[in-house]
Every structure is written in structure tokens, then in C-alpha cells.
Design a protein around this motif. Structure first.
Motif, PDB file in Angstrom:
ATOM      1  N   TRP A  80       0.838  -1.205   0.000  1.00 31.24           N
ATOM      2  CA  TRP A  80       0.000   0.000   0.000  1.00 31.24           C
ATOM      3  C   TRP A  80       0.873   1.255   0.000  1.00 31.24           C
ATOM      4  O   TRP A  80       0.665   2.197  -0.773  1.00 31.24           O
ATOM      5  N   GLU A  98       1.162   4.200  -2.693  1.00 30.53           N
ATOM      6  CA  GLU A  98       0.924   5.595  -2.313  1.00 30.53           C
ATOM      7  C   GLU A  98       2.085   6.490  -2.753  1.00 30.53           C
ATOM      8  O   GLU A  98       1.886   7.608  -3.218  1.00 30.53           O
ATOM      9  N   LEU A 129       2.614  10.499  -2.863  1.00 28.74           N
ATOM     10  CA  LEU A 129       2.500  10.748  -1.423  1.00 28.74           C
ATOM     11  C   LEU A 129       3.457  11.847  -0.952  1.00 28.74           C
ATOM     12  O   LEU A 129       3.113  12.674  -0.112  1.00 28.74           O
ATOM     13  N   ASN A 143       1.719   7.148  -6.204  1.00 28.27           N
ATOM     14  CA  ASN A 143       0.614   8.083  -6.455  1.00 28.27           C
ATOM     15  C   ASN A 143       0.930   9.508  -6.017  1.00 28.27           C
ATOM     16  O   ASN A 143       0.073  10.381  -6.068  1.00 28.27           O
TER      17      ASN A 143
END
Ligand code: ADP
Length: 415
Positions: free
Chosen positions: A46, A50, A55, A53
Motif C-alpha cells: 500500500w 501511495e 504521497l 501516487n
């Protein structure tokens, strides 16, 4: 947490409640998987997704490379998450480890309900993290070209061959390399006598030391070794069957390894049956593994399947002739001493049919015969020592893969 090591930026996930435990990252001190491994590795996957994406402000990776089932959910999180264009590569190091969990954990994975499907994380009614990665990544690689072909067949695909065949134009095999600085017989401190291809005769001092450590009675005749997990995958049961024959042929055997209790017991019995001819040291001992590679004459690797294999590469580099089953990466990295290869002067080891005790015995017999022809044996050792076993070629192939994937992304953007 962030840091820098060996010229690389590192990001470390700190989650003590998941990771701060005895044992190793995968299993507890008792050798069993942690019961919450589904959560521990979902968390890892995860966070990786992230990061992909966005983070961290100012940090936008173009590609995430995921290894084995522990990272297998990352491509699923990317696929079913916001569309930010980051590419994913999934590398299979061993398809036998699928990271399979019951369907009950799905609700806690933070995936949309339609991800529980054939084109997502679902596998035989449960969830396989490896399958998820193989299904959702932009590209799938494994660690040798031969294993890449093998896992597309029912014999080796372990139920995932259909998936692989369905995307065969985005599956490839890239060989592992080894660290040629940590494994350099000319400067290796674990050896009593460093050596190179030009003074290979110096190896005999290491051989003496190996014989001493394994309580073997002298160094006449070929010394075979095993450095391995003691498991059926590694064909150790086949070796136990061929072992009396090895000793009858005048060979000795030094075994360093641990694993299945029954196999350890088998080697302990063999040591009792053949005192001074068979030695066994159980446990994991990296230093000793260097010494053995630098002293034994040949390394036996009778694996039933072998995605790439590292010990044959160390063997090549240390003049410890690999005697290996014709399987996976072993077949990709060793040139068999058949008459044509010997004639052409290109042989680097001995290959035999996998999962076949008789073939293993015949390979040992061939090794003993070749060993007695000292000149050609040394030639074979030298050729092995000069084989390309570093990351040089494979790193290039990974770079080509990454750039082609990121290139596809750029084209997509242009469209
Ligand atoms: P696998 O990853 O399937 O166990 P590989 O050949 O790819 O097999 O890698 C095994 C690695 O572990 C090698 O680096 C080998 O030297 C090392 N190894 C295996 N058993 C031992 C041991 N008992 N002591 C030291 N090193 C070991």
C-alpha cells in the motif's frame, strides 16, 4: 524515514506494530509465517503504491518494480487506484510462493469490491498476492529466460500458467547476476588462500581447510559440496539416494545447509555410514559458504525447479565446477561438458535430467572421470571463472525494459 546508501535514495517504512519482531521479515523464530502476514505485506504494498501516487511532494516515481508476493498487491493498488500513469513491473523469484490468503481478508485491503475478480486479486476463491501482481502489473519478469518458459507450462506454472500464457508478450526472463566484489576469489578474506584463474592450483589449501572443517579424511579424489536449503525443491532426497554411489566412486561430500528435518536426518545418517567421506554442517554460514566454493572441486545442485540459482554462479566464479540439473536458470548459465562442448573448449559444468536419481549418479560419475583428467578439469574451472556472472548484461536489460515502459507511457500521454 529516508536515507541514502550506496548512492541510492532510500525510503524506509516504520511500522513497529507490524515489523518490529524477532525472527526474520517473513517468519517468526519458530520458522512459521506470521499469521498477519497478509496485513504486513499489504501495508508494504500500500505504501509503495501511495508513493507512486505522489504521497511525497516533489517525488513522482515513473515506475515501481515489485519483487515476489510480498510486494504483489502494489500493482493492484495502482491499477484500482487513481490513474496517475506510474508503471509497474512484477518480478517472480519463485512461483511456488504465491502469498495465498482466505477471502475474508479482502474487506481490509482497501481495494474496491470489483478488484475481487479474475482480473484483480482473486485466485481460486481466495486472494493470491503474487497472482495480483502478475495480473495487474504492466510487465512481468522472472529471473531466467528458461524459467520464464517453464512457468508457462502446467508442470512448473503451479496454476498460474494460464495467466502467463494470456499475456506472453509482456513476460520475459532476465538472469540474476552476483556481487562480483563480495565474491572475488582473489581478495576473499573467507579463504585461507585467495587465488585467481591463473593460479588455480592454490585452491588445494582451501580444499584442505574444507576437509578439516567437515572432518573428511584427506583431499585425494574429487570433493563435492552442497550449499543449500535442504528441501525437496533442491533435490536433496535424490542426492541422498545417489550418495552411496558417490562415495563408492571415490568422491567425498561436504554439505552445508539446513531445512527439512527428514533430509537433515538423512545426511546425518550418511555421515555415520561414511565417516571421513561425508561431512555435514547444519545452519546458515555465509563465510563458510565462501570457503567451500573456494575449496571444493564441484558443487552439486540437483534441483527439481530453479528460477535462477545463485550457488552455480558462485561456483563458476570460484572454480567449483557446477554439476546441475537441466532446469530453470541452471540450464541458462552452465554449458554442459558434452563431447562437442569439450571439443570446442566451452564447457563450464555438467548438466543432467532433473528429478532423476540415476541421471544424477551418472553426472557424478562423469565429474569423477573428468576430474581425473587434471588438465581438462583445470581448463573447465578456468573457463567457468571467466564466465560473465555479474549484473552487467542483466542491468542493461532492466534499463531497456524500464525505458521502454516509460516510453510507452510518454506515447500514451501524447495520444
Ligand atoms: P534459493 O534462493 O532458492 O535458496 P539460490 O541458489 O538462488 O537458492 O540462493 C541461495 C543463497 O543462499 C546462495 O547465496 C547460497 O550461497 C546461500 N545459502 C544457502 N544455504 C546456505 C547456508 N546453509 N549457509 C550459507 N549460505 C547459504
Amino acid at each position: 524515514m529516508a536515507g541514502r546508501h550506496a548512492g541510492l535514495d532510500l525510503i524506509v517504512i516504520e511500522a513497529e506494530h507490524l515489523y518490529s519482531r524477532p525472527g526474520n521479515p517473513y517468519v517468526g523464530p519458530d520458522g512459521w509465517d506470521w499469521p498477519d502476514n497478509w496485513k504486513r505485506f499489504a501495508a508494504l504494498s500500500w505504501v509503495a503504491a501511495e508513493l507512486g501516487n505522489g504521497l511525497i511532494e516533489g517525488y513522482r516515481p515513473q515506475l515501481i518494480h515489485c519483487h515476489d508476493w510480498q510486494a504483489g498487491l502494489t500493482p493492484a493498488y495502482i491499477k484500482f487506484g487513481p490513474s496517475v500513469g506510474v508503471k509497474t513491473v512484477m518480478t517472480i523469484h519463485n512461483i511456488a510462493f504465491k502469498g495465498f490468503f482466505g477471502p475474508d481478508v479482502f474487506g481490509q485491503l482497501r481495494l474496491p469490491s470489483h478488484a475481487f475478480s479474475v482480473s484483480g486479486v482473486e485466485f481460486h476463491g481466495g486472494i493470491s498476492y503474487l497472482k495480483s501482481g502478475m495480473e495487474c502489473a504492466d510487465f512481468v519478469t522472472t529471473v531466467s529466460p528458461n524459467y520464464a518458459s517453464e512457468i508457462c507450462t502446467p508442470e512448473f506454472g503451479m496454476g498460474l500458467e494460464g495467466l502467463l500464457n494470456g499475456r506472453s508478450d509482456t513476460v520475459t526472463g532476465i538472469l540474476n547476476g552476483i556481487d562480483t566484489v563480495a565474491w572475488d576469489p582473489a581478495i576473499d578474506k573467507a579463504l585461507v588462500q585467495p587465488f585467481s584463474a591463473n593460479n588455480i592450483q592454490k585452491r588445494h589449501l582451501n580444499k584442505q581447510e574444507v576437509a578439516k572443517k567437515f572432518e573428511l579424511d584427506g583431499i585425494d579424489g574429487p570433493l563435492f559440496c552442497v550449499i543449500s536449503r535442504l528441501t525437496d525443491q533442491k533435490g536433496m532426497d535424490l542426492l541422498l539416494e545417489a550418495l552411496d554411489g558417490l562415495v563408492a566412486l571415490g568422491g567425498r561430500l561436504a554439505v552445508l545447509g539446513s531445512g527439512d528435518e527428514a533430509l537433515e536426518h538423512g545426511f546425518r545418517n550418511a555421515r555415520t555410514r561414511h565417516p571421513g567421506k561425508v561431512g555435514l554442517i547444519t545452519g546458515y554460514n555465509e563465510q563458510l559458504s565462501h570457503l567451500i566454493q573456494g575449496g571444493a572441486d564441484a558443487i552439486l545442485i540437483p534441483s527439481r525447479f530453479e528460477p535462477c540459482g545463485l550457488t552455480q554462479l558462485y561456483g563458476l566464479r570460484y572454480g567449483c565446477v557446477p554439476v546441475v540439473s537441466r532446469i530453470g536458470g541452471l540450464a541458462d548459465t552452465i554449458i554442459d561438458a558434452n563431447p562437442a562442448a569439450l571439443e570446442a573448449g566451452v564447457a563450464t559444468g555438467i548438466l543432467f535430467s532433473a528429478n532423476n536419481t540415476h541421471a544424477l549418479y551418472e553426472a557424478i560419475r562423469k565429474a569423477v572421470r573428468l576430474y581425473r583428467d587434471e588438465k581438462s578439469w583445470k581448463k573447465m574451472q578456468r573457463r567457468g571463472m571467466k564466465s560473465e556472472v555479474s549484473w552487467h548484461n542483466s542491468a542493461r536489460r532492466y534499463v531497456d525494459l524500464y525505458t521502454s515502459l516509460i516510453g510507452i507511457q510518454l506515447n500514451d500521454d501524447i495520444d
